[in-house]
Design a protein around this motif. Structure first.
Motif, PDB file in Angstrom:
ATOM      1  N   ARG A 566      50.838  41.646  33.315  1.00  0.00           N
ATOM      2  CA  ARG A 566      50.500  42.097  34.666  1.00  0.00           C
ATOM      3  C   ARG A 566      49.372  43.125  34.576  1.00  0.00           C
ATOM      4  O   ARG A 566      49.405  44.027  33.742  1.00  0.00           O
ATOM      5  CB  ARG A 566      51.705  42.754  35.356  1.00  0.00           C
ATOM      6  CG  ARG A 566      52.913  41.864  35.530  1.00  0.00           C
ATOM      7  CD  ARG A 566      52.699  40.815  36.618  1.00  0.00           C
ATOM      8  NE  ARG A 566      53.954  40.156  36.911  1.00  0.00           N
ATOM      9  CZ  ARG A 566      54.457  39.159  36.194  1.00  0.00           C
ATOM     10  NH1 ARG A 566      53.802  38.734  35.113  1.00  0.00           N
ATOM     11  NH2 ARG A 566      55.599  38.594  36.525  1.00  0.00           N
ATOM     12  N   PHE A 567      48.376  42.963  35.430  1.00  0.00           N
ATOM     13  CA  PHE A 567      47.330  43.965  35.545  1.00  0.00           C
ATOM     14  C   PHE A 567      47.695  44.877  36.711  1.00  0.00           C
ATOM     15  O   PHE A 567      47.716  44.449  37.869  1.00  0.00           O
ATOM     16  CB  PHE A 567      45.966  43.321  35.796  1.00  0.00           C
ATOM     17  CG  PHE A 567      45.369  42.672  34.577  1.00  0.00           C
ATOM     18  CD1 PHE A 567      45.310  43.360  33.374  1.00  0.00           C
ATOM     19  CD2 PHE A 567      44.859  41.380  34.634  1.00  0.00           C
ATOM     20  CE1 PHE A 567      44.764  42.775  32.251  1.00  0.00           C
ATOM     21  CE2 PHE A 567      44.299  40.787  33.508  1.00  0.00           C
ATOM     22  CZ  PHE A 567      44.260  41.490  32.311  1.00  0.00           C
ATOM     23  N   SER A 568      47.990  46.151  36.412  1.00  0.00           N
ATOM     24  CA  SER A 568      48.310  47.093  37.493  1.00  0.00           C
ATOM     25  C   SER A 568      47.049  47.590  38.187  1.00  0.00           C
ATOM     26  O   SER A 568      47.098  48.060  39.323  1.00  0.00           O
ATOM     27  CB  SER A 568      49.111  48.279  36.956  1.00  0.00           C
ATOM     28  OG  SER A 568      48.395  48.931  35.919  1.00  0.00           O
ATOM     29  N   ASP A 569      45.913  47.519  37.485  1.00  0.00           N
ATOM     30  CA  ASP A 569      44.625  47.860  38.094  1.00  0.00           C
ATOM     31  C   ASP A 569      43.550  47.101  37.328  1.00  0.00           C
ATOM     32  O   ASP A 569      43.837  46.285  36.453  1.00  0.00           O
ATOM     33  CB  ASP A 569      44.379  49.377  38.055  1.00  0.00           C
ATOM     34  CG  ASP A 569      44.475  49.927  36.632  1.00  0.00           C
ATOM     35  OD1 ASP A 569      44.637  49.122  35.682  1.00  0.00           O
ATOM     36  OD2 ASP A 569      44.382  51.159  36.470  1.00  0.00           O
ATOM     37  N   GLY A 570      42.316  47.362  37.636  1.00  0.00           N
ATOM     38  CA  GLY A 570      41.218  46.667  36.975  1.00  0.00           C
ATOM     39  C   GLY A 570      40.362  45.922  37.985  1.00  0.00           C
ATOM     40  O   GLY A 570      40.621  45.946  39.198  1.00  0.00           O
ATOM     41  N   HIS A 571      39.308  45.284  37.481  1.00  0.00           N
ATOM     42  CA  HIS A 571      38.354  44.608  38.354  1.00  0.00           C
ATOM     43  C   HIS A 571      38.042  43.217  37.836  1.00  0.00           C
ATOM     44  O   HIS A 571      38.104  42.957  36.633  1.00  0.00           O
ATOM     45  CB  HIS A 571      37.047  45.419  38.462  1.00  0.00           C
ATOM     46  CG  HIS A 571      37.239  46.789  39.029  1.00  0.00           C
ATOM     47  ND1 HIS A 571      37.518  47.881  38.226  1.00  0.00           N
ATOM     48  CD2 HIS A 571      37.196  47.245  40.311  1.00  0.00           C
ATOM     49  CE1 HIS A 571      37.629  48.961  38.984  1.00  0.00           C
ATOM     50  NE2 HIS A 571      37.436  48.596  40.253  1.00  0.00           N
ATOM     51  N   ILE A 572      37.749  42.337  38.760  1.00  0.00           N
ATOM     52  CA  ILE A 572      37.187  41.024  38.444  1.00  0.00           C
ATOM     53  C   ILE A 572      35.723  41.080  38.883  1.00  0.00           C
ATOM     54  O   ILE A 572      35.430  41.159  40.088  1.00  0.00           O
ATOM     55  CB  ILE A 572      37.928  39.888  39.177  1.00  0.00           C
ATOM     56  CG1 ILE A 572      39.416  39.884  38.803  1.00  0.00           C
ATOM     57  CG2 ILE A 572      37.309  38.543  38.843  1.00  0.00           C
ATOM     58  CD1 ILE A 572      40.236  38.845  39.561  1.00  0.00           C
ATOM     59  N   ASP A 573      34.826  41.099  37.914  1.00  0.00           N
ATOM     60  CA  ASP A 573      33.402  41.206  38.228  1.00  0.00           C
ATOM     61  C   ASP A 573      32.803  39.821  38.416  1.00  0.00           C
ATOM     62  O   ASP A 573      32.997  38.915  37.590  1.00  0.00           O
ATOM     63  CB  ASP A 573      32.664  41.926  37.097  1.00  0.00           C
ATOM     64  CG  ASP A 573      33.071  43.399  37.016  1.00  0.00           C
ATOM     65  OD1 ASP A 573      33.652  43.900  38.007  1.00  0.00           O
ATOM     66  OD2 ASP A 573      32.812  44.024  35.976  1.00  0.00           O
ATOM     67  N   VAL A 574      32.097  39.649  39.507  1.00  0.00           N
ATOM     68  CA  VAL A 574      31.450  38.379  39.828  1.00  0.00           C
ATOM     69  C   VAL A 574      29.942  38.620  39.863  1.00  0.00           C
ATOM     70  O   VAL A 574      29.445  39.399  40.676  1.00  0.00           O
ATOM     71  CB  VAL A 574      31.927  37.840  41.196  1.00  0.00           C
ATOM     72  CG1 VAL A 574      31.254  36.506  41.503  1.00  0.00           C
ATOM     73  CG2 VAL A 574      33.441  37.688  41.211  1.00  0.00           C
ATOM     74  N   TRP A 575      29.233  37.951  38.943  1.00  0.00           N
ATOM     75  CA  TRP A 575      27.773  37.983  38.978  1.00  0.00           C
ATOM     76  C   TRP A 575      27.337  36.748  39.767  1.00  0.00           C
ATOM     77  O   TRP A 575      27.299  35.648  39.254  1.00  0.00           O
ATOM     78  CB  TRP A 575      27.203  37.979  37.560  1.00  0.00           C
ATOM     79  CG  TRP A 575      27.518  39.256  36.849  1.00  0.00           C
ATOM     80  CD1 TRP A 575      28.630  39.564  36.141  1.00  0.00           C
ATOM     81  CD2 TRP A 575      26.689  40.408  36.827  1.00  0.00           C
ATOM     82  NE1 TRP A 575      28.578  40.836  35.668  1.00  0.00           N
ATOM     83  CE2 TRP A 575      27.367  41.405  36.072  1.00  0.00           C
ATOM     84  CE3 TRP A 575      25.423  40.746  37.369  1.00  0.00           C
ATOM     85  CZ2 TRP A 575      26.860  42.668  35.842  1.00  0.00           C
ATOM     86  CZ3 TRP A 575      24.907  42.011  37.139  1.00  0.00           C
ATOM     87  CH2 TRP A 575      25.620  42.951  36.382  1.00  0.00           C
TER      88      TRP A 575
END
Length: 613
Positions: A566-575
């Motif tokens: 499980r990711f409690s936080d973080g980002h999915i970066d879209v270029w």
């Protein structure tokens, strides 16, 4: 061995009823019932149907008077009000076929529990009597309605499966079962319907509704009506009951033994054993135990609706199976009865379902729940047999229909989602080299849409077919572990590049084809002296482009999160490339639907040219 004797006794008893009904035209039997006003009295509680009795020259209070009055001094001020204001009369319980009583019995008259049986045509003063004297009147022990009567009556016409239950003992079952069943239905229907009409035309309505015979001193009404003696009915009823019981005790155990031998329901396996001559000993014991439980309930009104539910459920599924097999045109379904049509089966199924809820809606729901539980148990635990599954045939027809509908045109942009073809690489032991590629696919799809997992084995089809089967099974096992819902296809090709090209071209069926190819990044291609790795990758990119398909290449896929992380936080970066059609915006949204990525935030980076503004 005694079947002929039992049948003869039953036929004689039926004929005696008809003979008695005809005799009642000229000489109705002496069968009086006592009425107070228009109310029916319990005959066992008094001797003479009258308020007074004459002994010598003296008029005295009768036993009936003493029941309704607190003293026997012939004054009415201490008597029940209804008794004081109404006369006691005696009428015929069986007025006969020529009496015209059928006009009163023609219409329904249902009673509530505790309601007193009345004859509407008799004069009566409407006065409320004492509740303490309610036991002196004949009253209904249950609330009656059409649905209750259907549930009670239905078990008497449930012998329709008797022939098929003993089909193994018949010389020519295909001929005997249809003819015997139809003739049995016609015969019993005529007997039942004519008996109902005769009873309504000969017997007083209050007597017909008196279930326990309280108004007639517990005498058997049908026996009194019959000719020449009531004992004909007693003997005929006894043999009819014994015959029906023996029929069930011979048919039901054999059916249970057949189910147990086929191992359809595993926990019934013990009942498949029997004697050396094939007699189902253990099944017979279980059947006898169930029958004894029904006897111990000691209430036909309670047992009959329960029996009706399961008989109707049986007939419902028989009709459903026949209708489905006919509509699907299953090759091994070849009914030889020339008047058969699937609409008859569907009509029978609908009537069975309607009767279930008409008889007792709560029993119907319980029976359907039990049937559903048994079906699911058989589906998960039962043995697979060679006769196949009608539901599977129905699923195939539905799938064919859906595939043909998908051929109508390409999906609308709003409905577009990636339908994946995942290309896997196997090691020398035919194990999946990068299982996280399947993990990524399951997170991206979340069980929706189409997923096809493909792989290529280099070699010759004739020599490597067994290897391909083993590889396919290994991939299916890994798909189950990674919770990927989809299909698997392994092809054998002289070159891996050719196999991948075949997969890209031929995977899927009709409108259910992939629109996106997922493959891993070729690791170590710079250090490798074998150029086949990067050439295979480049060739796959070219084939995907030629097929106008989207391509996803997860890099460093081994570091991707598993399904249990499980990711409690973080980002999915879209270029974001502005002119990509929006697919790069769709992919992170689909990932965020999965529990692994749900709490991640999405960041969008883009490079725009002056022409884009």
């Amino acid at each position: 061995k005694f079947a002929s004797l039992f049948l003869a006794c039953v036929i004689i008893s039926i004929v005696s009823i008809y003979a008695g009904a005809v005799k009642s035209i000229f000489d109705p039997p002496e069968f009086p019932i006592c009425m107070l006003g228009n109310r029916t009295l319990v005959r066992d509680l008094f001797d003479i149907c009258g308020k007074t009795v004459t002994v010598g020259n003296e008029t005295m209070a009768s036993q009936l008077w003493e029941n309704f009055c607190s003293s026997g001094n012939m004054t009415t001020h201490q008597c029940d009000a209804f008794f004081a204001h109404n006369n006691v009369t005696e009428i015929r319980g069986i007025p006969g076929l020529a009496s015209g009583i059928i006009r009163e019995n023609m219409w329904s008259f249902y009673l509530q529990k505790g309601q007193i049986l009345e004859k509407a045509s008799l004069p009566s003063t409407d006065v409320h009597g004492s509740a303490e004297n309610s036991h002196l009147y004949v009253s209904a022990d249950i609330a009656t309605s059409f649905t209750v009567l259907v549930g009670i009556f239905f078990p008497s016409v449930t012998g329709i499966m008797a022939g098929s239950n003993r089909s193994g003992d018949l010389k020519d079952a295909q001929k005997s079962i249809p003819v015997g069943t139809i003739l049995a239905i016609i015969t019993t229907s005529l007997v039942y319907l004519s008996s109902v009409v005769l009873f309504g035309a000969c017997v007083e309505g209050a007597v017909l509704r008196d279930k326990f015979g309280d108004a007639v001193s517990k005498n058997l009404v049908v026996g009194i009506l019959s000719w020449p003696s009531p004992w004909v009915i007693v003997i005929g009823s006894f043999f009819s009951t014994v015959g029906a019981g023996l029929q069930s005790l011979t048919g039901a155990p054999r059916l249970l033994q057949a189910i147990a031998k086929d191992n359809i329901i595993p926990f019934l396996r013990v009942f498949g054993h029997g004697k050396a001559n094939g007699e189902p000993t253990w099944a017979l014991l279980l059947t006898g135990l169930i029958a004894e439980l029904g006897i111990l309930i000691a209430s036909l009104d309670m047992v009959a609706p329960i029996l009706s539910m399961f008989f109707l459920m049986c007939y419902l599924f028989v009709n459903l199976a026949c209708a489905v097999q006919t509509l699907l045109r299953t090759p091994n379904w070849r009914p030889r009865f020339k008047y058969y049509h699937w609409a008859l089966s569907f009509l029978g199924m609908s009537m069975c379902l309607a009767l279930m809820f008409i008889s007792s809606w709560y029993y119907a729901i319980v029976a359907m729940v039990i049937a559903g539980m048994i079906y699911k148990y058989i589906e998960y635990q039962g043995a697979e047999k060679e006769w196949g599954d009608g539901i599977r045939g129905l699923s195939l027809s539905a799938a064919r229909y859906a595939l043909l509908r998908l051929e109508a045109g390409p999906p609308h942009t709003k409905n577009w989602r990636p339908q994946l073809l995942v290309l896997l690489k196997l090691d020398e032991d035919l194990h999946v080299k990068y299982p996280r590629l399947l993990t990524f696919a399951s997170q991206l799809k979340a069980g929706k849409g189409l997923t096809i997992v493909g792989s290529v084995i280099q070699g010759n089809f004739l020599d490597n077919y067994g290897e391909a089967q083993a590889a396919e099974q290994a991939i299916k096992n890994m798909m189950e572990i990674e919770k990927v819902k989809g299909f698997c296809q392994v092809v054998i090709g002289a070159k891996v590049r050719e196999g991948i090209a075949h997969l890209i071209q031929s995977c899927g069926l009709g409108g259910m084809k992939h629109n996106t190819v997922v493959m891993g990044w070729p690791y170590g291609w710079r250090q490798s002296e074998d150029p086949r790795a990067w050439k295979t990758f480049i060739n796959t990119v070219r084939c995907t482009t030629a097929g106008h398909l989207a391509l996803m290449v997860p890099k460093n896929v081994s570091f991707y999160p598993g399904n249990h992380e499980r990711f409690s936080d973080g980002h999915i970066d879209v270029w974001w490339i502005v002119h990509d059609g929006g697919m790069l915006m769709l992919l992170p949204f689909l990932l965020k639907q999965h529990k692994v990525w749900r709490k991640c935030k999405m960041r969008i980076f883009t490079v725009a040219q002056m022409d884009d503004n």
